[in-house]
Design an enzyme around this catalytic site. Sequence first.
Site, PDB file in Angstrom:
ATOM      1  N   HIS A 182       0.833  -1.199   0.000  1.00  0.00           N
ATOM      2  CA  HIS A 182       0.000   0.000   0.000  1.00  0.00           C
ATOM      3  C   HIS A 182       0.874   1.257   0.000  1.00  0.00           C
ATOM      4  O   HIS A 182       1.587   1.518   0.961  1.00  0.00           O
ATOM      5  CB  HIS A 182      -0.880  -0.033   1.251  1.00  0.00           C
ATOM      6  CG  HIS A 182      -1.824   1.101   1.393  1.00  0.00           C
ATOM      7  ND1 HIS A 182      -1.701   2.051   2.382  1.00  0.00           N
ATOM      8  CD2 HIS A 182      -2.925   1.448   0.676  1.00  0.00           C
ATOM      9  CE1 HIS A 182      -2.692   2.913   2.291  1.00  0.00           C
ATOM     10  NE2 HIS A 182      -3.441   2.582   1.262  1.00  0.00           N
ATOM     11  N   GLU A 190       1.298  -0.612  -5.070  1.00  0.00           N
ATOM     12  CA  GLU A 190       0.256   0.365  -5.354  1.00  0.00           C
ATOM     13  C   GLU A 190       0.777   1.793  -5.515  1.00  0.00           C
ATOM     14  O   GLU A 190       1.334   2.345  -4.568  1.00  0.00           O
ATOM     15  CB  GLU A 190      -0.776   0.403  -4.211  1.00  0.00           C
ATOM     16  CG  GLU A 190      -1.911   1.362  -4.518  1.00  0.00           C
ATOM     17  CD  GLU A 190      -2.618   1.948  -3.309  1.00  0.00           C
ATOM     18  OE1 GLU A 190      -1.967   2.189  -2.283  1.00  0.00           O
ATOM     19  OE2 GLU A 190      -3.823   2.175  -3.416  1.00  0.00           O
ATOM     20  N   ASP A 210      -0.952   5.531  -6.029  1.00  0.00           N
ATOM     21  CA  ASP A 210      -2.148   6.357  -6.205  1.00  0.00           C
ATOM     22  C   ASP A 210      -1.783   7.420  -7.234  1.00  0.00           C
ATOM     23  O   ASP A 210      -0.665   7.953  -7.206  1.00  0.00           O
ATOM     24  CB  ASP A 210      -2.535   7.042  -4.887  1.00  0.00           C
ATOM     25  CG  ASP A 210      -3.048   6.053  -3.849  1.00  0.00           C
ATOM     26  OD1 ASP A 210      -3.819   5.159  -4.206  1.00  0.00           O
ATOM     27  OD2 ASP A 210      -2.669   6.199  -2.672  1.00  0.00           O
ATOM     28  N   HIS A 262      -0.926  10.482  -3.007  1.00  0.00           N
ATOM     29  CA  HIS A 262      -2.183   9.956  -2.486  1.00  0.00           C
ATOM     30  C   HIS A 262      -3.350  10.916  -2.637  1.00  0.00           C
ATOM     31  O   HIS A 262      -4.485  10.512  -2.898  1.00  0.00           O
ATOM     32  CB  HIS A 262      -2.040   9.576  -1.005  1.00  0.00           C
ATOM     33  CG  HIS A 262      -3.330   9.094  -0.410  1.00  0.00           C
ATOM     34  ND1 HIS A 262      -4.168   9.909   0.310  1.00  0.00           N
ATOM     35  CD2 HIS A 262      -3.942   7.876  -0.464  1.00  0.00           C
ATOM     36  CE1 HIS A 262      -5.224   9.218   0.690  1.00  0.00           C
ATOM     37  NE2 HIS A 262      -5.117   7.982   0.230  1.00  0.00           N
ATOM     38  N   GLU A 270      -4.244   3.212  -8.490  1.00  0.00           N
ATOM     39  CA  GLU A 270      -5.565   3.774  -8.186  1.00  0.00           C
ATOM     40  C   GLU A 270      -5.715   5.137  -8.848  1.00  0.00           C
ATOM     41  O   GLU A 270      -4.886   6.036  -8.634  1.00  0.00           O
ATOM     42  CB  GLU A 270      -5.765   3.940  -6.670  1.00  0.00           C
ATOM     43  CG  GLU A 270      -7.139   4.556  -6.369  1.00  0.00           C
ATOM     44  CD  GLU A 270      -7.396   4.858  -4.901  1.00  0.00           C
ATOM     45  OE1 GLU A 270      -6.592   4.431  -4.041  1.00  0.00           O
ATOM     46  OE2 GLU A 270      -8.398   5.544  -4.619  1.00  0.00           O
TER      47      GLU A 270
HETATM   48  O1  G3P Z   1      -6.643   1.769  -2.678  1.00  0.00           O
HETATM   49  C1  G3P Z   1      -6.883   1.027  -1.531  1.00  0.00           C
HETATM   50  C2  G3P Z   1      -6.735   1.975  -0.447  1.00  0.00           C
HETATM   51  O2  G3P Z   1      -5.487   2.543  -0.648  1.00  0.00           O
HETATM   52  C3  G3P Z   1      -7.799   3.022  -0.496  1.00  0.00           C
HETATM   53  O3  G3P Z   1      -7.534   3.942   0.421  1.00  0.00           O
HETATM   54  O4  G3P Z   1      -7.075   6.267   0.844  1.00  0.00           O
HETATM   55  O5  G3P Z   1      -5.246   4.644   1.111  1.00  0.00           O
HETATM   56  O6  G3P Z   1      -6.039   5.267  -1.146  1.00  0.00           O
HETATM   57  P1  G3P Z   1      -6.406   5.079   0.281  1.00  0.00           P
HETATM   58 CA    CA Z   2      -5.024   3.779  -2.716  1.00  0.00          CA
END
Ligand code: G3P
Ligand code: CA
Length: 332
Positions: free
Chosen positions: A49, A76, A78, A91, A174
């Site tokens: 993450h 991941e 963002d 993020h 994402e």
């Molecule tokens: O994308 C999964 C999770 O990361 C969603 O929450 O706010 O950490 O992007 P966030």
């Molecule tokens: Ca995310």
Amino acid sequence: MDRQTRLPHLRLRPKVQAVPVIAMISLLVLTAAAGRCQERPTSKIVIAHRGASGYLPEHTLAAYALAHGMGADFIEPDLVMTRDGKLVCVHDIHLDSTTDVDQVFPDRKRADGHWYAADLTLEEVRRLAVHERLGQRFPQTSVARFSVPTFAEMIELVQGLNRTTGRTAGIYPELKEPAWHREAGLPMEEAFLELVGRYGYEGPRAAIFVQCFEPATLERLRALGSKLPQVLLIGDERGAQQTTDDALALAVGYANGIGPSKSLLEADPEIVARAHRRGLVVHPYTFRADDLPPPYKTLEDELKRFYSELGVDGLFTDFPDRARRFLDRPAG
Ligand code: G3P
Ligand code: CA
């Protein structure tokens, strides 16, 4: 598409399970050829993450590299867009939580008190230093300099490590607030598909999951011709409505999985079975050793609950090494 952009990571949907034996054998051969992570005795996955963000500032090349070294199956980023339409790894749509934008561009603050990536060009974003978000983690005043990576840089880092280590990690991007970006004159979906296509991520077996909280974006990506694996993120606010059997039946039209908050699964563990009946994988977020919810005493207790008892297919964690060790622990 070469070996490092595809992984046989998706659970097959019921409608395609009746494949001929020869196709199953081909799938097994592909599985064996796709890298060390596919030889593990489990098909459950670890998603790093924001990189290995428990150890290094989130969304930095250093955090992504560490996640790869720790054995994450997917990493991941963002994604948000700059004023000149470049995808960068941050993020939030604003930059002030994790960069020194207030110091570098003091006069670019909006009336709401935030500095937005969409107000800066890529060249300007490159002048920013990234720092740790959370006080209990990596020193926020470190002299080590981190910067905002472009999505292209993130992909090239992962693909470079795939080649040098011989272990294929996928990416799990994402798209952040696509409706907001479109309103700002920055449509994300087209730019996103062009970029991942350029790096070989194409088709339903590519080593990528595309995630978004906005169903319209996942539908738009399908309308643009994308067959990439897609995951609908589901937050607490509308979670109960979005995880009914009828809602999941609709999601199958544009998603291969769901990414619910972990509290949704705690409240309604049957979500996993409902999703699986529809052929959807389940990847909840976010698992943190330094922010454990009750009643868990250790991250491993929480991992056991979700991987082993609730039966999720993977999960997002800031501590990918711990999830890797949990999945790879000796049986018994
Ligand atoms: O994308 C999964 C999770 O990361 C969603 O929450 O706010 O950490 O992007 P966030
Ligand atoms: Ca995310």
